[in-house]
Design a protein around this motif. Sequence first.
Motif, PDB file in Angstrom:
ATOM      1  N   LYS A 132       5.157  -0.255 -29.226  1.00 34.15           N
ATOM      2  CA  LYS A 132       4.351  -0.576 -30.408  1.00 34.15           C
ATOM      3  C   LYS A 132       3.174  -1.479 -30.041  1.00 34.15           C
ATOM      4  O   LYS A 132       2.072  -1.316 -30.586  1.00 34.15           O
ATOM      5  CB  LYS A 132       5.235  -1.249 -31.456  1.00 34.15           C
ATOM      6  N   PRO A 301       1.023  -8.144 -38.223  1.00 34.23           N
ATOM      7  CA  PRO A 301       2.147  -7.195 -38.074  1.00 34.23           C
ATOM      8  C   PRO A 301       3.506  -7.771 -38.462  1.00 34.23           C
ATOM      9  O   PRO A 301       4.452  -7.018 -38.702  1.00 34.23           O
ATOM     10  CB  PRO A 301       2.114  -6.846 -36.570  1.00 34.23           C
ATOM     11  N   LEU A 302       3.601  -9.103 -38.538  1.00 33.42           N
ATOM     12  CA  LEU A 302       4.869  -9.740 -38.914  1.00 33.42           C
ATOM     13  C   LEU A 302       5.338  -9.282 -40.287  1.00 33.42           C
ATOM     14  O   LEU A 302       6.552  -9.251 -40.567  1.00 33.42           O
ATOM     15  CB  LEU A 302       4.703 -11.271 -38.886  1.00 33.42           C
ATOM     16  N   TYR A 305       6.618  -3.203 -40.638  1.00 33.83           N
ATOM     17  CA  TYR A 305       7.733  -2.710 -39.810  1.00 33.83           C
ATOM     18  C   TYR A 305       9.044  -3.395 -40.223  1.00 33.83           C
ATOM     19  O   TYR A 305       9.788  -3.922 -39.393  1.00 33.83           O
ATOM     20  CB  TYR A 305       7.451  -2.947 -38.319  1.00 33.83           C
ATOM     21  N   ARG A 306       9.303  -3.412 -41.533  1.00 39.02           N
ATOM     22  CA  ARG A 306      10.467  -4.124 -42.069  1.00 39.02           C
ATOM     23  C   ARG A 306      11.795  -3.535 -41.615  1.00 39.02           C
ATOM     24  O   ARG A 306      12.848  -4.145 -41.824  1.00 39.02           O
ATOM     25  CB  ARG A 306      10.404  -4.147 -43.600  1.00 39.02           C
ATOM     26  N   ARG A 308      12.551  -3.227 -38.604  1.00 40.27           N
ATOM     27  CA  ARG A 308      12.849  -3.894 -37.349  1.00 40.27           C
ATOM     28  C   ARG A 308      13.224  -5.349 -37.616  1.00 40.27           C
ATOM     29  O   ARG A 308      12.880  -5.928 -38.648  1.00 40.27           O
ATOM     30  CB  ARG A 308      11.644  -3.858 -36.394  1.00 40.27           C
ATOM     31  N   ILE A 310      13.164  -9.396 -37.492  1.00 39.36           N
ATOM     32  CA  ILE A 310      12.022 -10.297 -37.598  1.00 39.36           C
ATOM     33  C   ILE A 310      11.605 -10.837 -36.227  1.00 39.36           C
ATOM     34  O   ILE A 310      10.426 -11.084 -35.974  1.00 39.36           O
ATOM     35  CB  ILE A 310      12.328 -11.461 -38.572  1.00 39.36           C
ATOM     36  N   GLU A 312      11.604  -9.139 -33.456  1.00 33.66           N
ATOM     37  CA  GLU A 312      10.767  -8.104 -32.846  1.00 33.66           C
ATOM     38  C   GLU A 312       9.350  -8.162 -33.407  1.00 33.66           C
ATOM     39  O   GLU A 312       8.366  -8.054 -32.670  1.00 33.66           O
ATOM     40  CB  GLU A 312      11.371  -6.725 -33.102  1.00 33.66           C
ATOM     41  N   ARG A 313       9.260  -8.330 -34.726  1.00 34.19           N
ATOM     42  CA  ARG A 313       7.941  -8.398 -35.364  1.00 34.19           C
ATOM     43  C   ARG A 313       7.188  -9.654 -34.942  1.00 34.19           C
ATOM     44  O   ARG A 313       5.962  -9.625 -34.771  1.00 34.19           O
ATOM     45  CB  ARG A 313       8.096  -8.339 -36.885  1.00 34.19           C
ATOM     46  N   LEU A 316       5.933  -9.035 -31.442  1.00 33.38           N
ATOM     47  CA  LEU A 316       4.800  -8.110 -31.524  1.00 33.38           C
ATOM     48  C   LEU A 316       3.526  -8.851 -31.925  1.00 33.38           C
ATOM     49  O   LEU A 316       2.456  -8.652 -31.330  1.00 33.38           O
ATOM     50  CB  LEU A 316       5.105  -7.004 -32.533  1.00 33.38           C
ATOM     51  N   SER A 317       3.638  -9.731 -32.930  1.00 34.14           N
ATOM     52  CA  SER A 317       2.476 -10.476 -33.415  1.00 34.14           C
ATOM     53  C   SER A 317       1.946 -11.435 -32.349  1.00 34.14           C
ATOM     54  O   SER A 317       0.730 -11.512 -32.126  1.00 34.14           O
ATOM     55  CB  SER A 317       2.851 -11.256 -34.679  1.00 34.14           C
TER      56      SER A 317
END
Length: 377
Positions: A132, A301-302, A305-306, A308, A310, A312-313, A316-317
């Motif tokens: 992602k 992005p936090l 993608y709910r 996934r 938190i 992971e988010r 990602l952020s």
Amino acid sequence: MKKVFLFSIFLLCGLFFSQILPSALGSAYGTLASISKWLMFICLAFIMINVGREFELDKAKWRSYTTDYFIAMATAAVPWLLIAGYYIFFLDTGLSWENNLLISRFAAPTSAGILFTMLAAAGLKKEWIYKKTQVLAIFDDLDTILLMIPLQILMIGFKWQLFVIIGVVCILLIFGWKRLSSLNLPQSWKSILLYSVCIVAAFESVYLISKALMGQDGAIHIEVLLPAFVLGMVMKTVHNHSQEEERASSFISYLFMFLVGLSTPIFIGLETGGDGMPGWGMLIFHVIVVTILSNLGKMFPLFFYRDRKIQERLALSIGMFTRGEVGAGIIVIAMGYQLGGPALIISILSLVLNLVLTGFFVVAVKRISQSVYGVKE
């Protein structure tokens, strides 16, 4: 990590020499400035071709990328608008609002190459976070390039040249999409450098010829960002990780960062709109605030993608915090429009600070990701 550190060092070295060489070289500095400008755009084209080469999508499944694109677009837009608002309302830049919009765009692109390397080394290449981040980082850069077009329109105004630029952009985008990853072109660093020279020579020739025929106001100026990116897009990517290729690509990136710093106008005592530069204490304060805003904006992005976790988010952020050559390229374009003053210096120093912090960002992403996936190096 070494590469990120050297990015910062070369940018700062260029910044240092930009303040002492004009007075040291006198009239000869004009020649050096012209040469460094050409080299800088060739390096930028080289970098953007390689960014385009990483743009690998399955065209048959394009609908599946729409959500990712809009999230990436917002992730690029939020930090940009936060910093533009800060420059307009809280910093006396002496620039018009459209100039502030252009120069603050440096905060939009993400440079995730170092992050990808670290995540792969940590055994996370097959995980959601790696895939992602890769998709969002590429869309992030694409959106940054595309949004430069309306910003350029704001800079030049509604002239007939505008329609030429829009026509060229449309042709490039259509060509890039239709021939995505289809052309078997040589992709050694020497070949890519040759392509870069040709792109810069072609579009600079258009600018110089149109300027000679119709004057400065009638000149057609097309930035190298999109043509170089599209050329990389249409190449059928061949990954060559030989030591020679890595060294050559790294050298060109380091040279580019040095030249960006070297192109900075003298800012000690510079007046912008009748107001001098702020003191160093206030300048550092603005740099810290801009850096914080640029990274807070990347937390977008936090909230998506709910499905996934938190963690992971969050990883990602934080991964989107990383900056690099594309952001520096935006600053180069801003300088090409003769923008300077506090906003330019703060933007450059904020980029340096973010590069210094990149190591911490990468370690944070790696540790959060490993805790989620239970992967150990």
